[in-house]
Enzyme design. Structure first.
Site: not given
Ligand code: IPD
Ligand code: CA
Ligand code: CA
Length: 264
Positions: A93, A88, A215, A90-91, A70
């Protein structure tokens, strides 16, 4: 040379565990928080540090593999040829910054476009979800049972309120009837956790209008291993190098939601 997917899975679990430890230990430290495309799109020094850590491990062990991360530290990828790692660091963040919980490390490994290994590590809960294609999905060493069908009236659907109010991607009247009909809705703020929860049967479905490949790459593998379905909201195959809408669910429920609510 054929790859040892069992070994790759074990290595990815080890690296995710180590990365999780680093993240937990950082909780006391001051974070550097920046915004990316807009004020809600956050990135921290930890996102970058963990992506760098994972990329170094993959490069050291598999120098000929490609990596799509990412935070863009890996190379630009324009094909799924060979072995591609979609990561990813940290999913969730926003949850990491605001709550220090409900975020995950997500690692999907694809070979010639086919999902082979999926890892989702729910860091604060110490829950390691993982799957190898054809060998089932596991949570902390225990095999996850195959998913059984459920009627929408008895289902829990993960959906963010964004998609039921005015937004740029979908008419709110499309998803609102699903929200009305199902037993309950949830929104955890981490797509990886939501997909892992569908694989574990904690959620019956997850619907979102825009995810990037990192994701959903791991979650798709986990869910397919327990017999669930992961497609776009229209039921089409996900494109692994683009943003997609994502609809993950138990198979029968998936088919009925598409026929009765999306195409109906
Ligand atoms: C996000 C999370 C969130 C989703 C967003 C993503 P990130 O990833 O997964 O739940 O709704 O579309 O971008 O930016 O925290 O890695
Ligand atoms: Ca993510
Ligand atoms: Ca992320």
């Amino acid at each position: 040379m054929s790859l040892n997917w069992q070994k790759i899975c074990e290595q990815a679990i080890t690296w995710a565990t180590e990365a999780g430890e680093v993240i937990r230990e950082s909780f006391e430290d001051q974070l550097t928080i920046e915004t990316k495309s807009n004020a809600d799109d956050l990135v921290t020094n930890m996102d970058r540090e963990i992506e760098g850590f994972l990329i170094n491990k993959i490069n050291e062990n598999y120098p000929d593999h490609k990596i799509l991360g990412e935070e863009g530290i890996g190379e630009k990828i324009d094909s799924l040829k060979g072995t591609v790692w979609l990561i990813d660091p940290i999913d969730g963040t926003m949850n990491f910054v605001h709550q220090q919980t409900n975020f995950a490390i997500s690692i999907g490994v694809y070979n010639e476009g086919i999902g082979m290994v999926g890892i989702i590590y729910n860091v604060v809960y110490d829950e390691m979800f993982y799957a190898i294609k054809g060998e089932g999905a596991y949570l902390n060493g225990r095999e996850l049972p195959k998913l059984s069908d459920v009627m929408i009236e008895e289902s829990i659907v993960a959906v963010n309120a964004t998609w039921i109010t005015e937004n740029r991607r979908i008419d709110p009247s499309v998803l609102a009837p699903i929200v009305k009909k199902c037993r309950g809705t949830r929104s955890y703020g981490s797509a990886a956790i939501e997909l892992a929860f569908v694989a574990a049967g904690r959620l019956d479905a997850y619907i979102t209008m825009r995810l990037s490949p990192w994701d959903f790459a791991a979650g798709k593998i986990l869910i397919e291993e327990v017999g669930g379905m992961v497609t776009t909201l229209n039921g089409e195959p996900l494109r692994l190098l683009e943003q997609n809408s994502v609809f993950a669910a138990k198979t029968g429920l998936h088919e009925r939601i598409i026929s009765d609510y999306i195409k109906g």
